[in-house]
Scaffold this motif. Structure first.
Motif: not given
Lengths: 271, 363, 301
Positions: B231, B239, B280
């Protein structure tokens, strides 16, 4: 840095030092083109009148000179072949691989470079008599190769470092074996650098006096011939002047041709 | 064309494990991207596949043939290097023809295939030149042409765009995509650029410390990162992660962060109470509440630290409790540094991770 | 322990026995063999020849013969004296040339080329060149005569004028071998990052202080190399001296040459060789110790 005083000082120093280097070369060139009778005359003028090739001709036609010139060229050629053939693989290995003992080898090469190796000609003379190498051109070439080899290794190492290994890898992905990749890609690109190693070796061999003098009797190289004529036989001044000038001509030409690479060849690899 | 089967491939450099028993199946005609930060083992894995590194364990199988012990030239691969590795002492034509000549292809055939390859990469007019006379982008095309005229079973590319400037990189990325659609060869593409990975890959293998941490199609790698690392490595800005807790009340378990109860339906039925919330930037809605209004239900209060207009959007850096988050807003969203705003997370986009291991928690 | 390492421990190691890559060793082999035969072996042979009697016992008789030789004391003294005079002159001149080149004045590549010409000239060649100047019918006498200072030529190079003999040898060697020092120093100067000088400029350092506190310390590795190489070469010096002075000014390498070439005495010649080797190595170690780069100074950059 551009005050007039500084600039003048710089100019004066540059001119003085250039004159210091060039003046003796000009003098011996003048002496070499003065006739022999004039050389012995007193007084005589500084500039020969007329310019004459007589003294040079006398030297070239003196006994054994042409043969020893040929010998010198043959020894240099053999030395170049030996030094590059033996040294380049080592240079390639140092540039491409990580392996145990690499640093030991490097230090060994460094030690060899910093060793008064010409002195080894004395003990080698004894071995060479046993090995039938005494008074042979090959024998002299072998000693010159010993002198040149450490430099050949160092120069070729830096040459191959300059040829990215990725090029050889690319050739291998395109179907070459390791040897083919070297021959078709690394080798052609490294060729100018190998030529530099060859030129360095030539200068070294052409100028080497001590070992060549010790290891030869009849098959003299040019420096060995002149050395013996001067040192043991007391050669006349016309022979000395013309011989001196004759021996420095190839060196002058070579230094001029490779002037761009002087720093890399002598300044970097000699250390 | 062929598929690739990597079976527990291992590569060590001294005592360092560069590739740790990686297994990976790449389908015929697939565009597989190996993505990861430098030192993650992606290039080493590619080089093991190419045969430029000898594996210390495992097998490499291309099109059903075990090529583990084959030299690079006998694997049916074509490779494009990061530095292009175009041979400087040969013309463009000779560069492209090099591999064909090694295969002893007839010269008429070489003429034809080099012409084809040059046309495909639009470098027909450069064939007589030497690499020194070419721009970086042109050399890149020569390198690609040289690889594909071999009609390799597998095309390998090692960061092929990383030496190009930004604009050219964008253009070549499109070219490579077009090329893949035309040639359809099985491709393995190494990059550290997540945008390249997302735009080119049929699938992406994200690597870290010599292992593959996630293998999936680009959308899923982006939306459903398998670990905190994935991520934070993919997406620009990456993220956001903030601490959360799961509290039980009246037998139901609910997700809270910064003292706010979040609307979220994927709370796991069992397990630890402390979690890491991944979300996100574009999945966070930012609200400014009218003076008269009260605190909106389910919204997280945040302080704006930095406001950066980045063209199509505004990028805000906001502070929520101890965490710093990045969020994006429309350009016309009027906000100043130091203001208080309210954040609302898109419940379908929240990803929960284990705060200790960083692995995603199945919901 | 990284995740990868943990995983490794859990999995069974399907490690293939990786053979050592012999290729680099194969490539080094010719060099190693060649140097063993033509470098290491004669080096040992030099000791054998100079320490072993015909009966095979260890003997000092050759060294004693060398020490007692009429020329030995002079040769030892001259070798040290000439080295001690020549090398400082070469280093100073080389440094001046290198600094001039480093100013990058217009035409400096030509200046570098001119100063580098003697690189390609042997000690024999240089000796012959300069003998055309100093010898009795040489240019020095001609110039003096043209200036009206003398009527008859003066024999400068004779045992009656030792100062002239030394001077001629020193001039020749400084002329010939400054080039190698210079080239090493120029290469060393090029390695010094420009930032150092710019920083010194920012602090308003004078040219002299820049030279003293920036250039020279950073040039130390290059100076060290140049000094070692020059000193070793200086102990091998013989052709220049023989051309200029014959055996009037004996030197160590020259005596090795005469012992072998004239007297065919291999053992005493080998004793000279061992002496030259030992001196060279001692001096190299001395230089390394004297000019050792101190760690803290490197770190300060």
């Amino acid at each position: 840095m551009t005050t007039p005083g500084r600039k003048a000082l710089l100019t004066v120093l540059v001119v003085l030092i250039s004159a210091w280097v060039l003046f003796p070369i000009i003098l011996i060139a003048l002496a070499s083109f003065t006739t022999r009778t004039q050389l012995y005359a007193w007084p005589r003028s500084l500039v020969p009148s007329p310019f004459s090739a007589e003294t040079m001709r006398f030297f070239v036609q003196a006994q054994d000179v042409l043969q020893s010139l040929l010998n010198s060229l043959l020894v240099a050629a053999m030395t170049i072949v030996l030094a590059v053939l033996i040294g380049a693989p080592a240079g390639y290995a140092l540039s491409r691989f990580r392996f145990g003992g690499k640093e030991v080898f490097r230090l060994g090469i460094l030690g060899t470079k910093m060793f008064p190796a010409t002195i080894l000609a004395v003990p080698l003379a004894v071995s060479f008599i046993n090995w039938n190498l005494y008074d042979t051109l090959l024998g002299v070439a072998l000693v010159h190769t010993t002198l040149a080899l450490p430099f050949a290794v160092v120069i070729t190492t830096s040459v191959f470092v300059g040829v990215p290994f990725e090029l050889e890898e690319a050739a291998m992905t395109l179907g070459c074996s390791r040897a083919q990749a070297f021959r078709k890609v690394a080798m052609p690109i490294a060729l100018p650098g190998l030529a530099a190693a060859a030129i360095f070796t030539f200068v070294l061999s052409w100028n080497e006096v001590f070992a060549a003098t010790i290891l030869t009797l009849r098959n003299r190289t040019l420096p060995a011939l002149v050395m013996n004529a001067v040192g043991l036989a007391g050669a006349p001044i016309d022979y000395r002047f013309a011989g001196g000038f004759f021996m420095i001509i190839p060196a002058l030409i070579i230094i001029f041709v490779i002037r761009r690479y002087l720093l890399t060849l002598w300044g970097v690899t000699v250390r | 064309m062929a598929d690739i089967q990597l079976e527990r491939v291992r590569k060590m450099f001294g005592k360092v494990l560069a590739v740790a028993d990686v297994s990976l199946h790449i389908k015929e005609g697939e565009f597989m991207v190996l993505l990861g930060p430098s030192g993650c083992g992606k290039t080493t894995l590619l080089r093991c596949l190419a045969g430029l590194e000898r594996v210390d364990g495992g097998q490499v199988i291309i099109g059903g043939d075990d090529v583990t012990d084959h030299p690079p030239g006998k694997r049916g691969i074509g490779m494009v290097f990061q530095s292009y590795a175009v041979f400087p002492h040969m013309t463009v034509f000779d560069n492209i023809a090099f591999g064909l000549q090694m295969q002893r292809v007839s010269s008429a055939e070489i003429q034809r295939r080099v012409g084809e390859g040059a046309e495909l990469l639009q470098i027909q007019q450069l064939l007589a030149r030497y690499p020194a006379q070419l721009s970086g982008g042109q050399r890149q095309r020569v390198a690609v042409a040289r690889a594909i005229v071999m009609r390799p079973r597998v095309l390998l590319m090692d960061e092929p765009l990383s030496n190009l400037d930004a604009l050219l990189r964008l253009q070549m990325r499109g070219e490579l995509k077009r090329l893949h659609h035309e040639v359809r060869s099985t491709t393995v593409y190494v990059t550290h650029d997540q945008v390249e990975a997302l735009s080119l890959g049929d699938r992406i293998a994200v690597m870290k410390d010599g292992t593959i941490v996630q293998l999936d199609i680009p959308d899923r790698v982006y939306d459903l990162p398998a670990t905190r690392f994935v991520g934070s490595f993919i997406g620009s800005p990456p993220m956001n992660f903030l601490e959360g807790t799961i509290r039980s009340s009246n037998g139901a378990r609910a997700l809270e962060t910064a003292g706010v109860r979040l609307e979220f339906h994927g709370v796991p039925a069992r397990g630890r109470d402390a979690v890491l919330i991944g979300i996100r930037p574009e999945h966070i809605a930012v609200e400014r509440v009218a003076v008269a209004g009260g605190i909106p239900a389910g919204a997280i209060p945040a302080a704006v630290v930095v406001v950066e207009p980045i063209g199509p959007q505004k990028l805000l850096t906001v502070q929520v409790g101890p965490s710093t988050l990045k969020v994006t807003t429309p350009v016309d969203f009027a906000v100043d540094q130091g203001q208080r705003v309210w954040l609302r997370f898109d419940p379908s986009r929240i990803r929960l991770m284990d705060p200790q291991t960083g692995d995603a928690i199945a919901s | 322990m990284t995740v990868a390492e943990q995983r490794l421990e859990q999995t069974l190691p399907p490690v293939r026995r990786q053979a050592v890559d012999w290729l680099p060793y194969v490539l080094l082999l010719p060099t190693v063999v060649f140097l063993a035969v033509f470098f290491v072996y004669p080096m040992l042979q030099a000791f054998v020849l100079s320490f072993r009697s015909p009966e095979g016992a260890i003997t000092l008789r050759y060294f004693q013969a060398m020490l007692k030789d009429t020329y030995f004391a002079g040769a030892l003294r001259n070798s040290f004296l000439l080295t001690a005079i020549i090398i400082p002159l070469q280093v100073v001149l080389a440094l001046v040339i290198a600094l001039l080149i480093n100013t990058r004045f217009q035409g400096h590549p030509w200046f570098l080329f001119i100063c580098a010409i003697p690189l390609g000239i042997s000690d024999l060649g240089a000796g012959l060149i300069w003998s055309s100047f100093f010898t009795e019918r040489g240019y020095l006498n001609l110039i003096l005569q043209n200036l009206g200072l003398i009527n008859e030529p003066i024999t400068f190079l004779s045992f009656e004028r030792p100062a002239w003999l030394y001077g001629a040898i020193v001039a020749t060697e400084v002329w010939r071998a400054t080039a190698i020092v210079m080239v090493i120093l120029v290469a060393g100067l090029q390695l010094i990052p420009k930032d150092y000088f710019e920083t010194a400029d920012v602090f308003g350092a004078s040219s002299w202080r820049k030279l003293r506190y920036v250039t020279l310390p950073l040039l130390r590795p290059a100076l060290q190399t140049a000094l070692i190489i020059r000193t070793i070469l200086a102990f091998q010096l013989f052709a220049t001296v023989i051309v200029m002075a014959g055996r009037i000014v004996p030197v160590l390498a020259g005596e090795a040459y005469f012992q072998y070439g004239l007297l065919r005495n291999v053992n005493i010649a080998s004793a000279y060789a061992v002496l030259i080797m030992t001196l060279s190595m001692t001096i190299t170690i001395f230089y390394l110790w004297l000019l050792r780069t101190k760690e803290e100074e490197l770190g300060r950059g």
